[in-house]
Design a protein around this motif. Structure first.
Motif, PDB file in Angstrom:
ATOM      1  N   ASP A   1       0.963  -1.235  -0.057  1.00  0.00           N
ATOM      2  CA  ASP A   1      -0.008   0.024  -0.062  1.00  0.00           C
ATOM      3  C   ASP A   1       0.862   1.195   0.121  1.00  0.00           C
ATOM      4  N   GLY A   2       2.290   1.242  -0.159  1.00  0.00           N
ATOM      5  CA  GLY A   2       2.913   2.360  -0.205  1.00  0.00           C
ATOM      6  C   GLY A   2       3.524   2.669   1.153  1.00  0.00           C
ATOM      7  N   VAL A   3       3.353   2.053   2.284  1.00  0.00           N
ATOM      8  CA  VAL A   3       3.877   2.439   3.364  1.00  0.00           C
ATOM      9  C   VAL A   3       5.410   2.263   3.451  1.00  0.00           C
ATOM     10  N   PHE A   4       5.847   3.327   3.829  1.00  0.00           N
ATOM     11  CA  PHE A   4       7.617   3.267   4.179  1.00  0.00           C
ATOM     12  C   PHE A   4       8.004   3.461   5.469  1.00  0.00           C
ATOM     13  N   VAL A   5       9.194   3.078   5.971  1.00  0.00           N
ATOM     14  CA  VAL A   5       9.819   3.439   7.016  1.00  0.00           C
ATOM     15  C   VAL A   5      10.024   4.890   7.458  1.00  0.00           C
ATOM     16  N   GLY A   6       9.663   5.083   8.665  1.00  0.00           N
ATOM     17  CA  GLY A   6       9.681   6.676   8.726  1.00  0.00           C
ATOM     18  C   GLY A   6       8.496   7.433   8.867  1.00  0.00           C
ATOM     19  N   GLN A   7       7.568   6.673   8.156  1.00  0.00           N
ATOM     20  CA  GLN A   7       6.307   7.347   7.950  1.00  0.00           C
ATOM     21  C   GLN A   7       5.335   7.705   9.253  1.00  0.00           C
ATOM     22  N   PRO A   8       4.915   9.127   9.094  1.00  0.00           N
ATOM     23  CA  PRO A   8       4.080   9.355  10.416  1.00  0.00           C
ATOM     24  C   PRO A   8       2.658   8.909  10.377  1.00  0.00           C
TER      25      PRO A   8
ATOM     26  N   ALA B   1      -3.182  12.069  21.136  1.00  0.00           N
ATOM     27  CA  ALA B   1      -3.756  11.226  20.686  1.00  0.00           C
ATOM     28  C   ALA B   1      -4.228  10.072  21.581  1.00  0.00           C
ATOM     29  N   ALA B   2      -5.047   9.475  21.205  1.00  0.00           N
ATOM     30  CA  ALA B   2      -6.055   8.509  21.999  1.00  0.00           C
ATOM     31  C   ALA B   2      -4.772   6.907  21.799  1.00  0.00           C
ATOM     32  N   LEU B   3      -3.704   7.134  22.430  1.00  0.00           N
ATOM     33  CA  LEU B   3      -2.866   6.049  22.004  1.00  0.00           C
ATOM     34  C   LEU B   3      -3.238   4.774  22.534  1.00  0.00           C
ATOM     35  N   GLU B   4      -3.845   4.514  23.528  1.00  0.00           N
ATOM     36  CA  GLU B   4      -4.405   3.182  23.893  1.00  0.00           C
ATOM     37  C   GLU B   4      -5.756   2.653  23.424  1.00  0.00           C
ATOM     38  N   ARG B   5      -6.334   3.584  22.705  1.00  0.00           N
ATOM     39  CA  ARG B   5      -7.976   3.423  22.192  1.00  0.00           C
ATOM     40  C   ARG B   5      -8.015   3.355  20.740  1.00  0.00           C
ATOM     41  N   SER B   6      -7.192   4.265  20.026  1.00  0.00           N
ATOM     42  CA  SER B   6      -7.598   4.256  18.671  1.00  0.00           C
ATOM     43  C   SER B   6      -7.340   2.910  17.730  1.00  0.00           C
ATOM     44  N   ARG B   7      -8.495   2.432  17.170  1.00  0.00           N
ATOM     45  CA  ARG B   7      -8.248   1.128  16.419  1.00  0.00           C
ATOM     46  C   ARG B   7      -8.081   1.570  14.778  1.00  0.00           C
ATOM     47  N   HIS B   8      -8.508   2.678  14.336  1.00  0.00           N
ATOM     48  CA  HIS B   8      -8.182   3.030  12.964  1.00  0.00           C
ATOM     49  C   HIS B   8      -7.294   4.442  13.054  1.00  0.00           C
ATOM     50  N   VAL B   9      -6.362   4.200  12.299  1.00  0.00           N
ATOM     51  CA  VAL B   9      -5.230   5.236  12.327  1.00  0.00           C
ATOM     52  C   VAL B   9      -5.126   5.839  10.942  1.00  0.00           C
ATOM     53  N   LEU B  10      -4.275   6.933  10.915  1.00  0.00           N
ATOM     54  CA  LEU B  10      -4.143   7.609   9.461  1.00  0.00           C
ATOM     55  C   LEU B  10      -2.486   7.369   9.142  1.00  0.00           C
ATOM     56  N   LEU B  11      -2.071   6.868   7.996  1.00  0.00           N
ATOM     57  CA  LEU B  11      -0.690   6.967   7.659  1.00  0.00           C
ATOM     58  C   LEU B  11      -0.682   8.041   7.009  1.00  0.00           C
ATOM     59  N   VAL B  12       0.132   9.126   7.192  1.00  0.00           N
ATOM     60  CA  VAL B  12       0.358  10.378   6.463  1.00  0.00           C
ATOM     61  C   VAL B  12       1.417  10.370   5.076  1.00  0.00           C
ATOM     62  N   PHE B  13       0.935  10.670   4.224  1.00  0.00           N
ATOM     63  CA  PHE B  13       1.956  10.987   2.920  1.00  0.00           C
ATOM     64  C   PHE B  13       2.116  12.423   2.918  1.00  0.00           C
ATOM     65  N   THR B  14       3.499  12.716   3.332  1.00  0.00           N
ATOM     66  CA  THR B  14       3.791  13.911   3.341  1.00  0.00           C
ATOM     67  C   THR B  14       4.140  14.413   1.940  1.00  0.00           C
ATOM     68  N   ALA B  15       3.732  15.736   1.383  1.00  0.00           N
ATOM     69  CA  ALA B  15       4.135  16.180   0.030  1.00  0.00           C
ATOM     70  C   ALA B  15       5.563  16.663   0.263  1.00  0.00           C
ATOM     71  N   LYS B  16       6.158  16.495  -0.777  1.00  0.00           N
ATOM     72  CA  LYS B  16       7.617  17.072  -0.534  1.00  0.00           C
ATOM     73  C   LYS B  16       8.133  18.240  -0.205  1.00  0.00           C
ATOM     74  N   PRO B  17       9.013  18.491   0.582  1.00  0.00           N
ATOM     75  CA  PRO B  17       9.457  19.662   1.270  1.00  0.00           C
ATOM     76  C   PRO B  17       8.627  20.858   1.252  1.00  0.00           C
ATOM     77  N   ALA B  18       7.759  21.055   1.954  1.00  0.00           N
ATOM     78  CA  ALA B  18       6.760  22.316   1.970  1.00  0.00           C
ATOM     79  C   ALA B  18       7.185  23.665   2.812  1.00  0.00           C
ATOM     80  N   ALA B  19       7.814  23.338   3.985  1.00  0.00           N
ATOM     81  CA  ALA B  19       8.110  24.630   4.552  1.00  0.00           C
ATOM     82  C   ALA B  19       9.559  25.256   3.960  1.00  0.00           C
ATOM     83  N   GLY B  20       9.305  26.558   3.911  1.00  0.00           N
ATOM     84  CA  GLY B  20      10.335  27.406   3.138  1.00  0.00           C
ATOM     85  C   GLY B  20      10.596  28.726   3.926  1.00  0.00           C
ATOM     86  N   ASN B  21      11.132  28.567   4.964  1.00  0.00           N
ATOM     87  CA  ASN B  21      11.680  29.806   5.715  1.00  0.00           C
ATOM     88  C   ASN B  21      13.143  29.794   5.739  1.00  0.00           C
TER      89      ASN B  21
END
Lengths: 162, 268
Positions: free
Chosen positions: B133-140, B248-268
């Motif tokens: 499903d495209g999950v990668f190591v380090g994914q938030p 976050a509900a660390l001990e309760r969540s059953r459904h979680v979201l894997l975030v796919f970050t768009a490439k470098p967004a912060a620009g300061n």
């Protein structure tokens, strides 16, 4: 271990599989510390019952499987289970004639040793427990020993595994 | 037995050193994790049965009530999201004026929890999404209320995530109110994080929201992490002792979201 004659060794494998499932089955939060060491109980039973078949190699492979399933450092449970199996192999003749209470006491010691070794490896990783709660599984394992013993012995006799 | 014992001991020591010291067993681990998938599948049956029961054995009135509540909630959220759209557009325009690149909204993938680490000291989750499903190591990893952790192992079917409360996990955060930066470290308790190396005079108060700072490049910026719960300022110590409670509900969540970050967004 598997393909020696008509013996029902699948029973041994199936019991290990069940033990692995029980090892990761979701537990209520308040019981988390007291989860019995199912894999250790089943392994110790088979070592006592079939010391010529189930030994160090089995303990190693099973331990590696448990490491992966638990997400532990590879080799942590393998190390602990190998040590426990070694002791069980040295003691099996005595263990067979012990009373249930005496056996449970030995299982308590073995499970406690298992927990200490796991704790030791986890401390190397930097994720050790800060309290002595990690010894709780030794109590629950010893309490469950008679149940595991009777269940597995019944199954072993039923299917004639030797 | 002597030779066998020696061999087994050797294998154990080599594996322990390889994994602990050199971290060189990732591939072997993900292969074995694939072999262990049936174990998780069976161990997850009770919770699936629970889910099925919750879905199918519900009284009509409960369903109606739930439906009505969800409808109301949806209305409110839709209203807010209309506002959000215009704010987002405005934000992009302003950022363009400031010559910084636009913040891109992150894509998410819903994953289901199929296991938690049986060891109470080790805070890990097993998810039903893997390399396929495209999950990668380090994914938030987030839930509805905040950041949960990051993916540390991926096999083809499953993946394993480390929670922010694990004793081996640290995350760069900033105070949402004023941007003070700090590091939040897990201490092995599901209900608290420790904030390290914040000097005693820094402006940080109980109740402050800590969000990801995006520094370090691993976590996207702006996800809520924890709320400061306790501050002890001892004049004898160089740093304040600060505890925070994870959002976050660390001990309760059953459904979680894997975030796919768009490439470098912060620009300061």
């Amino acid at each position: 271990m598997v393909d020696q004659g008509p013996n029902a060794y699948w029973l041994v494998l199936a019991s290990f599989f069940c033990a692995l499932i029980l090892a990761v089955l979701p537990f209520p939060h308040w019981l988390a510390w007291g989860r019995p060491e199912w894999v250790l109980l089943v392994l110790v039973y088979w070592v006592i019952a079939l010391p010529q078949r189930v030994g160090l190699i089995t303990a190693l492979l099973l331990g590696l499987m448990l490491d992966v399933v638990e997400g532990a450092v590879i080799g942590q449970n393998a190390f602990a289970l190998v040590v426990v199996t070694l002791l069980a192999l040295l003691l099996y003749q005595r263990l067979r004639v012990f009373s249930l209470a005496q056996q449970a006491a030995i299982v308590f010691v073995l499970a406690g040793l298992n927990q200490m070794i796991c704790q030791w490896v986890q401390n190397l990783e930097g994720a050790g427990s800060t309290t002595l709660m990690f010894l709780l599984p030794a109590f629950s394992s010893a309490l469950l020993w008679p149940f595991v013993l009777h269940l597995l012995r019944g199954l072993r006799r039923l299917y004639g595994v030797s | 037995m002597g030779l066998r014992l020696f061999l087994v001991a050797l294998v154990v020591v080599v594996l322990l050193v390889a994994d602990l010291r050199f971290n060189s067993l990732q591939t072997a681990r993900s292969l074995m994790e694939f072999a262990a998938a049936p174990v998780y599948w069976v161990a997850d049956i009770p919770s699936r049965v629970g889910d099925w029961k919750n879905e199918h054995l519900v009284s009509r009135s409960d369903l109606l009530e739930q439906n009505e509540q969800l409808g109301r909630e949806n209305l409110v959220l839709q209203g807010r999201s209309h506002q959000m759209a215009s704010l987002l557009a405005e934000n992009v325009r302003l950022r363009a004026l400031l010559n910084s690149s636009a913040m891109v909204r992150d894509d998410v993938l819903v994953a289901e929890l199929i296991g938690v680490s049986p060891d109470p000291v080790r805070h890990q989750l097993v998810l039903n999404k893997g390399e396929r499903d495209g999950v990668f190591v380090g994914q938030p990893l987030i839930d509805a209320d905040g950041l949960l952790g990051q993916v540390v192992e991926v096999s083809s079917l499953n993946s394993r995530a480390l929670l922010i409360t694990d004793a081996t996990h640290s995350i760069p955060v900033q105070v949402n109110r004023n941007g003070v930066r700090a590091i939040a470290e897990g201490i092995g308790s599901l209900t608290s994080l420790e904030i390290h190396h914040v000097s005693a005079t820094t402006d940080i108060k109980e109740g402050d929201l800590l969000v990801t700072s995006g520094l370090g490049g691993r976590f996207p910026i702006g996800y809520p992490v924890a709320v400061v719960s306790k501050i002890e300022r001892d004049p004898g110590l160089a740093f304040a002792r600060i505890m925070a409670r994870p959002s976050a509900a660390l001990e309760r969540s059953r459904h979680v979201l894997l975030v796919f970050t768009a490439k470098p967004a912060a620009g300061n």
